[in-house]
Design a protein around this motif. Sequence first.
Motif, PDB file in Angstrom:
ATOM      1  N   HIS A  79       0.829  -1.209   0.000  1.00 49.48           N
ATOM      2  CA  HIS A  79       0.000   0.000   0.000  1.00 49.48           C
ATOM      3  C   HIS A  79       0.863   1.259   0.000  1.00 49.48           C
ATOM      4  O   HIS A  79       0.480   2.274  -0.582  1.00 49.48           O
ATOM      5  N   VAL A 145       3.335  -7.770   2.393  1.00 50.17           N
ATOM      6  CA  VAL A 145       1.936  -8.021   2.746  1.00 50.17           C
ATOM      7  C   VAL A 145       1.810  -7.961   4.261  1.00 50.17           C
ATOM      8  O   VAL A 145       1.799  -8.982   4.958  1.00 50.17           O
ATOM      9  N   ARG A 148      -4.156  -5.850   5.744  1.00 44.35           N
ATOM     10  CA  ARG A 148      -5.200  -6.443   4.915  1.00 44.35           C
ATOM     11  C   ARG A 148      -5.265  -5.760   3.552  1.00 44.35           C
ATOM     12  O   ARG A 148      -5.526  -6.403   2.527  1.00 44.35           O
ATOM     13  N   SER A 149      -5.022  -4.458   3.535  1.00 43.81           N
ATOM     14  CA  SER A 149      -5.006  -3.755   2.250  1.00 43.81           C
ATOM     15  C   SER A 149      -3.874  -4.267   1.360  1.00 43.81           C
ATOM     16  O   SER A 149      -4.039  -4.381   0.136  1.00 43.81           O
ATOM     17  N   ASP A 150      -2.726  -4.580   1.964  1.00 48.94           N
ATOM     18  CA  ASP A 150      -1.624  -5.159   1.191  1.00 48.94           C
ATOM     19  C   ASP A 150      -2.022  -6.515   0.624  1.00 48.94           C
ATOM     20  O   ASP A 150      -1.691  -6.836  -0.524  1.00 48.94           O
ATOM     21  N   PHE A 151      -2.725  -7.295   1.424  1.00 45.26           N
ATOM     22  CA  PHE A 151      -3.153  -8.616   0.970  1.00 45.26           C
ATOM     23  C   PHE A 151      -4.113  -8.492  -0.211  1.00 45.26           C
ATOM     24  O   PHE A 151      -4.019  -9.255  -1.184  1.00 45.26           O
ATOM     25  N   SER A 152      -5.009  -7.516  -0.154  1.00 44.87           N
ATOM     26  CA  SER A 152      -5.945  -7.307  -1.268  1.00 44.87           C
ATOM     27  C   SER A 152      -5.197  -6.926  -2.538  1.00 44.87           C
ATOM     28  O   SER A 152      -5.517  -7.409  -3.636  1.00 44.87           O
ATOM     29  N   ILE A 153      -4.182  -6.077  -2.400  1.00 47.97           N
ATOM     30  CA  ILE A 153      -3.382  -5.690  -3.565  1.00 47.97           C
ATOM     31  C   ILE A 153      -2.627  -6.889  -4.108  1.00 47.97           C
ATOM     32  O   ILE A 153      -2.547  -7.101  -5.331  1.00 47.97           O
ATOM     33  N   VAL A 155      -3.398 -10.064  -3.930  1.00 49.77           N
ATOM     34  CA  VAL A 155      -4.310 -10.976  -4.626  1.00 49.77           C
ATOM     35  C   VAL A 155      -4.693 -10.399  -5.981  1.00 49.77           C
ATOM     36  O   VAL A 155      -4.710 -11.099  -6.999  1.00 49.77           O
ATOM     37  N   ALA A 156      -4.978  -9.095  -6.020  1.00 52.76           N
ATOM     38  CA  ALA A 156      -5.374  -8.455  -7.277  1.00 52.76           C
ATOM     39  C   ALA A 156      -4.251  -8.468  -8.308  1.00 52.76           C
ATOM     40  O   ALA A 156      -4.504  -8.592  -9.512  1.00 52.76           O
ATOM     41  N   THR A 165      -5.988 -17.256   2.388  1.00 56.58           N
ATOM     42  CA  THR A 165      -6.829 -16.220   2.989  1.00 56.58           C
ATOM     43  C   THR A 165      -5.986 -15.316   3.888  1.00 56.58           C
ATOM     44  O   THR A 165      -4.862 -15.667   4.279  1.00 56.58           O
ATOM     45  N   TRP A 166      -6.548 -14.163   4.218  1.00 55.61           N
ATOM     46  CA  TRP A 166      -5.838 -13.204   5.069  1.00 55.61           C
ATOM     47  C   TRP A 166      -5.547 -13.794   6.439  1.00 55.61           C
ATOM     48  O   TRP A 166      -4.441 -13.626   6.981  1.00 55.61           O
TER      49      TRP A 166
END
Length: 329
Positions: A79, A145, A148-153, A155-156, A165-166
């Motif tokens: 992020h 990572v 959680r925002s890092d994890f979403s990035i 995955v995307a 999963t997170w």
Amino acid sequence: MNQKTPPGDLLPPFPPDRSLVEISTITHPAAIRAASATLVLPSQDLATYLANELGTRRLSRLHRYLWLAGLPVPARPLHRQRLMNRAVVVTERADEHLVWHENRVFVKPLPAFLLSHDFWEAHLCSDKHLHASACGMLLSHVWLVAHRSDFSIAVAEGLMPPGVTWERWTAFAREVLAALDLETMADVDPRYQYGELRLSRLDMLTRWPLVAPETWSPRNFVDGYMSSSTWYKAFFERHFSWLLVGFVYVSVILSALQVGLSTNVLSANSDFQNFGLGVTVAGLAALCLALGAIIIVWIVLFCYHLLSTIAFDRRMRLERAKKGQGKAT
């Protein structure tokens, strides 16, 4: 590592119950292109495949000078990379992982086999250097990572294996951080003692023959650390764009001199006229020298690429002919 292990033995940096991937579900590529421009088939040579996937040999040669390219601190999470207007660009080469240039940062997706405890025991724990590289790669993704925002990035961008999963990732990351010696960084490859590395500085270190004379070559000097384009246009834009700025300044100075010579006071001043003449001649000489340098560089590059391509083609033909003769006998 902090886990209690028999002397000389290496263990995975996480317990079996924290594995995120089963060894039976791991699918390796059918083939990859190695740094030597040859195909490596994991089904036939898994050790060479893993060395290409995790090895950072080029950075190890430059390790004494990596302080010029980066800081010995963890890499910023994903992020923060976004906040710095850096686009995440996927690379599959470990020695390009966490290298950044202008508004891009290169990230290698986390290999699924690093999340399998059984795979570590079967293929990674028997080689000290491979184990250190694998631990460093895992640690680098723990850096990236963190939220959680890092994890979403991740995955995307396709940086995380599917099915993770997170909640499972955070539990896994805690085990990895507990297993590694974060104070001395003795468990990871020396490359991962540094976080992000600046590409322009790596290019400079690669081109300078005194940094790693045993591996220096004309190709390294031309390409630098990462050859981002094989177009001559891109090469001249990267290395000669400063000439345009210089010509702009010279044009402004010559325009000012022309205005001065049009006035009654300065037009009769011989010193000012001599100064203007000198600047004009120097500007024209600099222009001719710059154009001549560009032409000479283009000719040298063209001849170098032509000769190196002929030599490489001949070498590959000979190697294939030898392999063909070997199979025939």
